[in-house]
Design an enzyme around this catalytic site. Structure first.
Site, PDB file in Angstrom:
ATOM      1  N   HIS A 181       0.837  -1.213   0.000  1.00 52.08           N
ATOM      2  CA  HIS A 181       0.000   0.000   0.000  1.00 52.08           C
ATOM      3  C   HIS A 181       0.863   1.250   0.000  1.00 52.08           C
ATOM      4  O   HIS A 181       0.469   2.280  -0.537  1.00 52.08           O
ATOM      5  CB  HIS A 181      -0.876   0.058   1.261  1.00 52.08           C
ATOM      6  CG  HIS A 181      -1.565  -1.232   1.564  1.00 52.08           C
ATOM      7  ND1 HIS A 181      -2.567  -1.728   0.757  1.00 52.08           N
ATOM      8  CD2 HIS A 181      -1.402  -2.139   2.567  1.00 52.08           C
ATOM      9  CE1 HIS A 181      -2.984  -2.880   1.269  1.00 52.08           C
ATOM     10  NE2 HIS A 181      -2.306  -3.146   2.352  1.00 52.08           N
ATOM     11  N   HIS A 205       5.237   6.675   6.791  1.00 54.09           N
ATOM     12  CA  HIS A 205       4.997   6.241   5.413  1.00 54.09           C
ATOM     13  C   HIS A 205       4.451   7.424   4.636  1.00 54.09           C
ATOM     14  O   HIS A 205       4.177   8.479   5.206  1.00 54.09           O
ATOM     15  CB  HIS A 205       3.994   5.070   5.392  1.00 54.09           C
ATOM     16  CG  HIS A 205       2.665   5.457   5.925  1.00 54.09           C
ATOM     17  ND1 HIS A 205       2.356   5.377   7.277  1.00 54.09           N
ATOM     18  CD2 HIS A 205       1.580   6.001   5.315  1.00 54.09           C
ATOM     19  CE1 HIS A 205       1.136   5.837   7.460  1.00 54.09           C
ATOM     20  NE2 HIS A 205       0.652   6.245   6.283  1.00 54.09           N
ATOM     21  N   HIS A 248       1.938   8.927   1.102  1.00 54.42           N
ATOM     22  CA  HIS A 248       0.887   8.761   0.093  1.00 54.42           C
ATOM     23  C   HIS A 248       1.237   9.738  -1.021  1.00 54.42           C
ATOM     24  O   HIS A 248       1.688  10.854  -0.726  1.00 54.42           O
ATOM     25  CB  HIS A 248      -0.492   9.099   0.680  1.00 54.42           C
ATOM     26  CG  HIS A 248      -0.839   8.283   1.896  1.00 54.42           C
ATOM     27  ND1 HIS A 248      -1.599   7.142   1.849  1.00 54.42           N
ATOM     28  CD2 HIS A 248      -0.492   8.448   3.203  1.00 54.42           C
ATOM     29  CE1 HIS A 248      -1.728   6.643   3.080  1.00 54.42           C
ATOM     30  NE2 HIS A 248      -1.055   7.406   3.911  1.00 54.42           N
ATOM     31  N   GLU A 301      -3.506  13.368   1.029  1.00 51.58           N
ATOM     32  CA  GLU A 301      -4.801  12.861   1.511  1.00 51.58           C
ATOM     33  C   GLU A 301      -5.617  14.040   2.045  1.00 51.58           C
ATOM     34  O   GLU A 301      -6.718  14.303   1.553  1.00 51.58           O
ATOM     35  CB  GLU A 301      -4.575  11.795   2.579  1.00 51.58           C
ATOM     36  CG  GLU A 301      -3.809  10.585   2.016  1.00 51.58           C
ATOM     37  CD  GLU A 301      -4.125   9.296   2.698  1.00 51.58           C
ATOM     38  OE1 GLU A 301      -3.885   9.177   3.915  1.00 51.58           O
ATOM     39  OE2 GLU A 301      -4.641   8.389   2.033  1.00 51.58           O
ATOM     40  N   HIS A 306       3.054  10.638   6.688  1.00 47.24           N
ATOM     41  CA  HIS A 306       2.359  10.341   7.947  1.00 47.24           C
ATOM     42  C   HIS A 306       3.330   9.722   8.942  1.00 47.24           C
ATOM     43  O   HIS A 306       3.917   8.665   8.664  1.00 47.24           O
ATOM     44  CB  HIS A 306       1.190   9.385   7.695  1.00 47.24           C
ATOM     45  CG  HIS A 306       0.057  10.038   6.966  1.00 47.24           C
ATOM     46  ND1 HIS A 306      -0.885   9.327   6.257  1.00 47.24           N
ATOM     47  CD2 HIS A 306      -0.265  11.353   6.823  1.00 47.24           C
ATOM     48  CE1 HIS A 306      -1.757  10.168   5.722  1.00 47.24           C
ATOM     49  NE2 HIS A 306      -1.397  11.410   6.059  1.00 47.24           N
ATOM     50  N   THR A 325      -6.462   6.282   7.480  1.00 49.40           N
ATOM     51  CA  THR A 325      -6.945   6.594   6.129  1.00 49.40           C
ATOM     52  C   THR A 325      -6.879   5.372   5.208  1.00 49.40           C
ATOM     53  O   THR A 325      -7.167   5.457   4.018  1.00 49.40           O
ATOM     54  CB  THR A 325      -6.117   7.724   5.476  1.00 49.40           C
ATOM     55  OG1 THR A 325      -4.779   7.221   5.277  1.00 49.40           O
ATOM     56  CG2 THR A 325      -6.108   8.970   6.325  1.00 49.40           C
TER      57      THR A 325
HETATM   58  N1  K4B Z   1      -2.529   6.416   6.674  1.00 44.30           N
HETATM   59  S1  K4B Z   1      -2.588   6.447   8.267  1.00 44.30           S
HETATM   60  O1  K4B Z   1      -1.476   7.194   8.801  1.00 44.30           O
HETATM   61  O2  K4B Z   1      -3.902   6.918   8.660  1.00 44.30           O
HETATM   62  C1  K4B Z   1      -2.446   4.809   8.877  1.00 44.30           C
HETATM   63  C2  K4B Z   1      -3.214   3.804   8.325  1.00 44.30           C
HETATM   64  C3  K4B Z   1      -3.134   2.503   8.861  1.00 44.30           C
HETATM   65  C4  K4B Z   1      -2.291   2.244   9.948  1.00 44.30           C
HETATM   66  C5  K4B Z   1      -2.237   0.914  10.610  1.00 44.30           C
HETATM   67  O3  K4B Z   1      -2.212   0.815  11.835  1.00 44.30           O
HETATM   68  N2  K4B Z   1      -2.220  -0.204   9.901  1.00 44.30           N
HETATM   69  C6  K4B Z   1      -2.293  -1.550  10.384  1.00 44.30           C
HETATM   70  C7  K4B Z   1      -1.703  -2.343   9.233  1.00 44.30           C
HETATM   71  N3  K4B Z   1      -1.018  -1.342   8.441  1.00 44.30           N
HETATM   72  C8  K4B Z   1      -0.714  -1.630   7.049  1.00 44.30           C
HETATM   73  C9  K4B Z   1      -0.424  -0.313   6.360  1.00 44.30           C
HETATM   74  C10 K4B Z   1      -1.280   0.126   5.348  1.00 44.30           C
HETATM   75  C11 K4B Z   1      -1.020   1.348   4.721  1.00 44.30           C
HETATM   76  C12 K4B Z   1       0.079   2.134   5.108  1.00 44.30           C
HETATM   77  C13 K4B Z   1       0.911   1.683   6.133  1.00 44.30           C
HETATM   78  C14 K4B Z   1       0.682   0.452   6.768  1.00 44.30           C
HETATM   79  C15 K4B Z   1      -1.950  -0.197   8.486  1.00 44.30           C
HETATM   80  C16 K4B Z   1      -1.508   3.252  10.481  1.00 44.30           C
HETATM   81  C17 K4B Z   1      -1.591   4.545   9.950  1.00 44.30           C
HETATM   82 ZN    ZN Z   2      -1.005   7.308   5.875  1.00 46.29          ZN
END
Ligand code: K4B
Ligand code: ZN
Length: 261
Positions: A64, A94, A96, A106, A119, A199
């Site tokens: 992803h 990570h 986007h 985003e 992020h 997200t």
């Molecule tokens: N975009 S965000 O910061 O809101 C976010 C989204 C998901 C997660 C999270 O806890 N996940 C569990 C599996 N992981 C897998 C994963 C999927 C996509 C990117 C990065 C990682 C996501 C953390 C932060």
């Molecule tokens: Zn993110």
């Protein structure tokens, strides 16, 4: 294990609600931030990023995004202050991003997107025993959002983009030690904050979002390096370039966005 979510036509953000009904919830992210409608809140202090003792472990392609993980076995690197009641432990960061020249962030600001969004994910280890427990709790995560806009080369981003060829395919990972995300911060830590969600699936409504107002600047060449990554694993026939891995803004519902001074 069943049909997985993605960013394509069939498995993208508009389809996520089928497997993750919370996608239509009351505190979903990202959102469009309208600066003039954000409430300036004098009780909102500055945020502090204590990253000097951070220990990066690896960089990985999870199908992803590209993710850099940190040792979160103690409180060595935390974010505190601002809207947060206690320190939140650094877990991973990570990105986007979009396709060539088109939007990719985003969050948007008054309807305008940036080329990419970083992020930096932190979890509430004071209240929760594990990251996964925190990721499912309303006050479990604090994610710092930083916009990337196109311009000159970013002087430190190459330290990360140089490693991307090692994690081209989903499921690949490699050691990535000694990287401090402090080098990816803009000059100002002024921010907007609101209560939202992950997200990506599982879209848990567990995130206190802290979105920095000042973007960092990266070059088109550097951002182009992210697009060498692939959504697919090495063994899969279908080659899919990793790009446009962003969820569009969601309904603000009954929320307000607050602004630091
Ligand atoms: N975009 S965000 O910061 O809101 C976010 C989204 C998901 C997660 C999270 O806890 N996940 C569990 C599996 N992981 C897998 C994963 C999927 C996509 C990117 C990065 C990682 C996501 C953390 C932060
Ligand atoms: Zn993110």
């Amino acid at each position: 294990t069943g049909h997985h979510w993605g960013y394509g036509k069939e498995d993208g953000p508009s389809a996520w609600h089928r497997q993750y009904p919370v996608a239509k919830g009351n505190r979903q992210s990202p959102i469009d931030i309208i600066p003039n409608e954000a409430r300036r809140d004098s009780t909102l202090g500055p945020i502090f990023l204590k990253y000097d003792q951070c220990r990066s472990l690896n960089i990985a392609n999870n199908g992803h995004s590209v993710v850099v993980e940190f040792d979160d076995s103690d409180d060595r690197s935390v974010v505190l202050g601002g809207p947060l009641d206690n320190p939140y432990r650094l877990k991973q960061f990570h990105f986007h991003w979009g396709g060539k020249g088109c939007e990719g962030s985003e969050h948007t600001v008054a309807g305008v997107g940036y080329a990419s969004e970083l992020h930096v994910v932190h979890w509430n280890a004071v209240k929760y025993k594990t990251y996964n427990d925190a990721a499912a709790a309303p006050d479990g995560l604090a994610v710092l959002g930083i916009f990337l806009e196109l311009g000159d080369d970013h002087r430190w981003l190459h330290m990360m983009t140089d490693a991307l060829y090692m994690v081209k395919f989903k499921g690949s990972a490699t050691d990535f030690k000694g990287f401090n995300p402090k080098c990816l911060l803009p000059n100002s830590l002024h921010y907007w904050t609101y209560l939202g969600s992950l997200t990506t699936p599982p879209l848990h409504e567990s995130v206190t979002w802290i979105v920095l107002k000042e973007p960092i600047v990266v070059s088109e060449k550097q951002l182009g390096m992210f697009r060498m990554l692939q959504f697919n694993g090495e063994e899969e026939d279908q080659r899919m370039r990793m790009e446009n891995n962003f969820r569009p803004p969601q309904n603000l519902k009954e929320r307000i966005v607050r602004s630091s001074n």
